[in-house]
Design an enzyme around this catalytic site. Structure first.
Site, short mmCIF file in Angstrom:
data_model
loop_
_atom_site.label_atom_id
_atom_site.label_comp_id
_atom_site.label_asym_id
_atom_site.label_seq_id
_atom_site.Cartn_x
_atom_site.Cartn_y
_atom_site.Cartn_z
N LYS A 114 61.02 -63.21 -57.69
CA LYS A 114 61.41 -63.81 -58.97
C LYS A 114 62.45 -62.93 -59.68
O LYS A 114 63.46 -63.42 -60.18
CB LYS A 114 60.18 -63.98 -59.89
CG LYS A 114 59.07 -64.81 -59.26
CD LYS A 114 57.89 -64.98 -60.21
CE LYS A 114 57.10 -63.71 -60.48
NZ LYS A 114 56.40 -63.15 -59.30
N ARG A 141 52.04 -68.72 -66.18
CA ARG A 141 51.26 -68.29 -65.03
C ARG A 141 49.85 -68.87 -65.04
O ARG A 141 49.04 -68.55 -64.20
CB ARG A 141 51.12 -66.80 -65.14
CG ARG A 141 51.44 -65.95 -64.11
CD ARG A 141 51.27 -64.52 -64.35
NE ARG A 141 52.56 -63.92 -64.57
CZ ARG A 141 53.06 -62.95 -63.85
NH1 ARG A 141 52.38 -62.42 -62.88
NH2 ARG A 141 54.23 -62.49 -64.11
N ARG A 201 58.41 -51.60 -52.89
CA ARG A 201 59.33 -51.78 -54.02
C ARG A 201 59.46 -50.50 -54.84
O ARG A 201 58.50 -49.77 -55.07
CB ARG A 201 58.83 -52.89 -54.94
CG ARG A 201 59.68 -52.94 -56.23
CD ARG A 201 59.45 -54.15 -57.06
NE ARG A 201 58.06 -54.33 -57.37
CZ ARG A 201 57.56 -55.43 -57.90
NH1 ARG A 201 58.36 -56.45 -58.16
NH2 ARG A 201 56.29 -55.52 -58.15
#
Ligand code: AP5
Ligand code: MG
Ligand code: ZN
Length: 212
Positions: A13, A87, A126
């Site tokens: 995203k 969400r 990440r």
């Protein structure tokens, strides 16, 4: 058109939002980034949100909805991307009402689909820039100079919630609360799906095609 970009933690995203901002001059509204900024600034909102984020749990609907409402109130005319909001179905319903009051709407809700094995690799690998938030990956997208952001020269670090035990809780929260949003946006006839398990540029082309 305004869009919702949703999908699992690590689905891409933030990566896709950055491309949409850079190339189509859209505005990114990332609730995760807003909370992280609030935590950094030690605001009341940040202190409250951190209790949930550090454990990988969702921040309660009332807090998130209030924050997004404030952000939307200040928006100009540019199209926006909601990254990581809504969400839960309750958040999606509240969003619909907030936008309707302001004569705005969501054009499409784009779901980024990525298999679980790939998600784990993306999240554990990440790294993010401490200062500008640029997103890297130790193997697939390392900064040019180890630990240093290509864009602003600040330190590149691991997010607090990218530790394996916290990732497991985040994925569970996603499955229980966010995956059901697909049915919600299908019923609103706004749902589209993109295979997020392709190179970021290929994913971007697919997302862009839906914005016409
Ligand atoms: P948030 O910050 O939104 O985290 P998230 O949803 O868990 O999503 P991520 O940011 O982890 O993943 P992403 O999809 O942005 O992936 P990225 O592009 O970085 O939320 C954090 C927390 O805040 C939540 O847990 C919750 O506590 C709270 N919160 C936020 N919003 C809330 C809400 N609405 N309600 C309640 N609580 C809320 O990519 C990941 C990695 O993969 C990177 O290393 C990247 O380089 C790599 N990558 C990306 N795309 C590709 C590709 N195509 N191919 C290969 N690698 C790729
Ligand atoms: Mg993100
Ligand atoms: Zn940076």
């Amino acid at each position: 058109m305004n869009i919702v970009l949703f999908g699992s933690p690590g689905a891409g995203k933030g990566t896709q939002s950055a491309l949409l901002v850079e190339r189509l001059s859209m505005i990114q509204i990332s609730t995760g980034d807003l909370f992280r900024a609030a935590i950094k600034n030690k605001t009341e909102l940040g202190i409250e949100a951190q209790k949930f984020m550090d454990k990988g749990e969702l921040v309660p609907d009332g807090i998130v909805i209030g924050m997004v409402d404030e952000v939307l109130a200040k928006l100009g005319k540019k199209f926006f991307i909601l990254d990581g909001f809504p969400r839960t179905v309750a958040q999606a319903q509240a969003l619909g009402k907030i936008l309707a009051q302001r004569d705005m709407e969501i054009g499409k809700a784009v779901f980024l689909e990525v298999p679980k094995e790939e998600l784990l690799d993306r999240l554990t690998g990440r790294r993010v820039c401490k200062s500008c938030g640029a997103v890297y990956h130790v193997r697939t997208k390392p900064p040019k100079s180890l630990g240093v952001c290509d864009f602003c020269g600040s330190e590149v670090i691991q997010r607090n919630d990218d530790k394996e035990d916290v990732i497991a809780t985040r994925l569970k929260a996603y499955e229980e609360n966010t995956f059901p949003l697909r049915a919600f946006y299908k019923s609103e006839k706004k749902y589209v799906e993109v295979d997020g398990n392709q190179e970021a540029e290929v994913v971007f082309s697919a997302v862009k095609n839906y914005l016409k």
